[in-house]
Enzyme design. Structure first.
Site, PDB file in Angstrom:
ATOM      1  N   SER A   1      -3.261 -25.359 -14.788  1.00 46.63           N
ATOM      2  CA  SER A   1      -3.895 -26.413 -15.569  1.00 46.63           C
ATOM      3  C   SER A   1      -3.278 -27.759 -15.195  1.00 46.63           C
ATOM      4  CB  SER A   1      -3.672 -26.124 -17.063  1.00 46.63           C
ATOM      5  OG  SER A   1      -4.143 -27.192 -17.833  1.00 46.63           O
TER       6      SER A   1
ATOM      7  N   HIS B   1      -3.118 -30.756 -16.593  1.00 45.38           N
ATOM      8  CA  HIS B   1      -2.439 -31.701 -17.504  1.00 45.38           C
ATOM      9  C   HIS B   1      -0.987 -31.328 -17.778  1.00 45.38           C
ATOM     10  CE1 HIS B   1      -2.632 -29.575 -21.537  1.00 45.38           C
ATOM     11  NE2 HIS B   1      -3.549 -28.864 -20.907  1.00 45.38           N
TER      12      HIS B   1
ATOM     13  N   CYS C   1      -0.773 -25.372 -29.869  1.00 44.75           N
ATOM     14  CA  CYS C   1      -1.936 -24.798 -30.553  1.00 44.75           C
ATOM     15  C   CYS C   1      -1.494 -24.163 -31.870  1.00 44.75           C
ATOM     16  CB  CYS C   1      -2.590 -23.732 -29.701  1.00 44.75           C
ATOM     17  SG  CYS C   1      -2.472 -24.035 -27.963  1.00 44.75           S
TER      18      CYS C   1
END
Ligand code: PLP
Length: 366
Positions: A193, A195, A317
């Site tokens: 990923s 980011h 999260c």
């Protein structure tokens, strides 16, 4: 603001911004047959080539996705193409992997879990009895996002191959942060990923070994060699590629800086009575989780935030849910202990002054 939450996300590297600025005008659809399309296609394929070289794979093994989560879910769902109905994974994977496994229960796929050792890692020896000819896919993350501990992916990939199972690794917290080669890891799927290493949010990749069938999550057009429908975002891919290039080129220097700061922070935390987790295990220099016995991590996080300091309690999260982190309870911590842990994750642009300010703020709050 002082930022110690680089495992949640990082700021865009200037090279990523420049690369994106460089392709703003290439608005053609990379799948179009005319000149505008071909220019975009050429730029996209240049990025794919560069990514492949940096990751130690072939260019046609790179599938661009919308994020790490999509890459993980695509890899996990690929068990459906194996004709087998068992997955072997770990209980401290990211929710992208765990939820994808849960969803597959509806298709009759059962998930087994490797035990997590006290040091924050799983062991190939524990595959005995859990990995056999019925297993379609094994998924073990390369770096745990909360503990920073490295997992023996290469060794488990050998066992997976022997058992005739596919091997996936979620390398979202590894790519661009520690040296890594797809080929050397010997896996069939690898997720990343952008980011997490200074690229833009909303883009990632699934590296899929040539000849291995990826079960597309998005169906529609024939983009990405029929393995991921949807028009590719050249803009985001260009940013991701540039960020990865700098991350790899500067990797050693950045790891040195982070190691120095991590050790300074760790010593300071110990002096404050905190207990660093998995301190003696093989870890990335950028992750440091610590328990503050008897304290409420959410309260500490908010008190630090009020002083302009960003850290995390559990993964991004999970924080805010009030539930203890599944990764920490998998490590054997009680709910109360897990709820007293903060994760500090460092970037190469953090400084000694910031580290000392963080420690001073914590001392005052505690
Ligand atoms: N896997 C791991 C280990 C992660 O840390 C994350 C993000 O926190 C993801 C997957 C999901 O990546 P993304 O935010 O790009 O969907």
């Amino acid at each position: 603001m002082i930022y110690f939450d680089h495992a949640a996300t990082t700021a865009l590297r200037k090279e990523a911004i420049e690369a994106m600025e460089g392709v703003f005008s290439l608005y053609g659809n990379p799948s179009s047959a005319h000149e505008a399309g071909m220019k975009a296609r050429e730029a996209l394929e240049d990025c794919r080539d560069t990514m492949a070289t940096l990751l130690g794979c072939d260019y046609d093994e790179v599938i661009f996705t919308s994020c790490g989560t999509e890459a993980d879910v695509t890899a996990i769902r690929s068990v459906l193409a194996t004709g087998k109905n068992r997955i072997l994974t770990t209980p401290f994977e990211h929710h992208a992997v765990l939820r994808a496994c849960e969803e597959l229960e509806r298709d009759g796929v059962r998930t087994d879990f490797l035990p997590v050792h006290k040091g924050g890692y799983v062991s190939p020896a524990d595959c005995d009895g859990l990995l056999d000819g019925r297993t379609g896919l094994v998924s073990v993350m390369r770096v745990n996002n909360e503990l920073g501990t490295l997992q023996p992916v290469r060794e488990i990939a050998v066992l997976a191959r022997q058992a005739g199972a596919l091997m996936h690794t979620d390398a979202v917290q590894a790519v661009g942060l520690i040296p890594l080669s797809f080929r050397e890891l010997g896996v069939d799927f690898l997720s990343l990923s952008a980011h997490k290493f200074g690229g833009p949010k909303g883009v990632g990749a699934l590296i899929c070994k040539r000849g291995t069938v990826a079960y597309p999550l998005l169906v529609g057009g024939g983009q990405e060699r029929q393995r991921r429908a949807g028009t590719e975002s050249l803009l985001l891919v260009a940013g991701m590629t540039a960020a990865l290039k700098v991350s790899v080129e500067n990797g050693e220097r950045e790891r040195e800086i982070k190691t120095r700061l991590r050790d300074r922070l760790q010593n300071g935390l110990i002096a404050l009575g905190a207990v660093p987790l998995c301190k003696d295990s093989e870890r990335t220099p950028g992750h440091l989780s610590a328990m503050f016995p008897g304290k409420d991590a959410a309260a500490l996080l908010h008190a630090l935030d009020l002083r302009g300091i960003c850290v995390s309690a559990g993964s991004a999260c999970a924080s805010g849910s009030g539930a203890p982190s599944h990764a920490l309870t998998a490590l054997g911590l009680t709910d109360e202990q897990a709820l007293s842990c903060l994760r500090f994750s460092l970037g190469a642009d953090n400084t000694e002054e910031e580290t000392d300010e963080l420690l001073a703020a914590l001392r005052e709050i505690l």
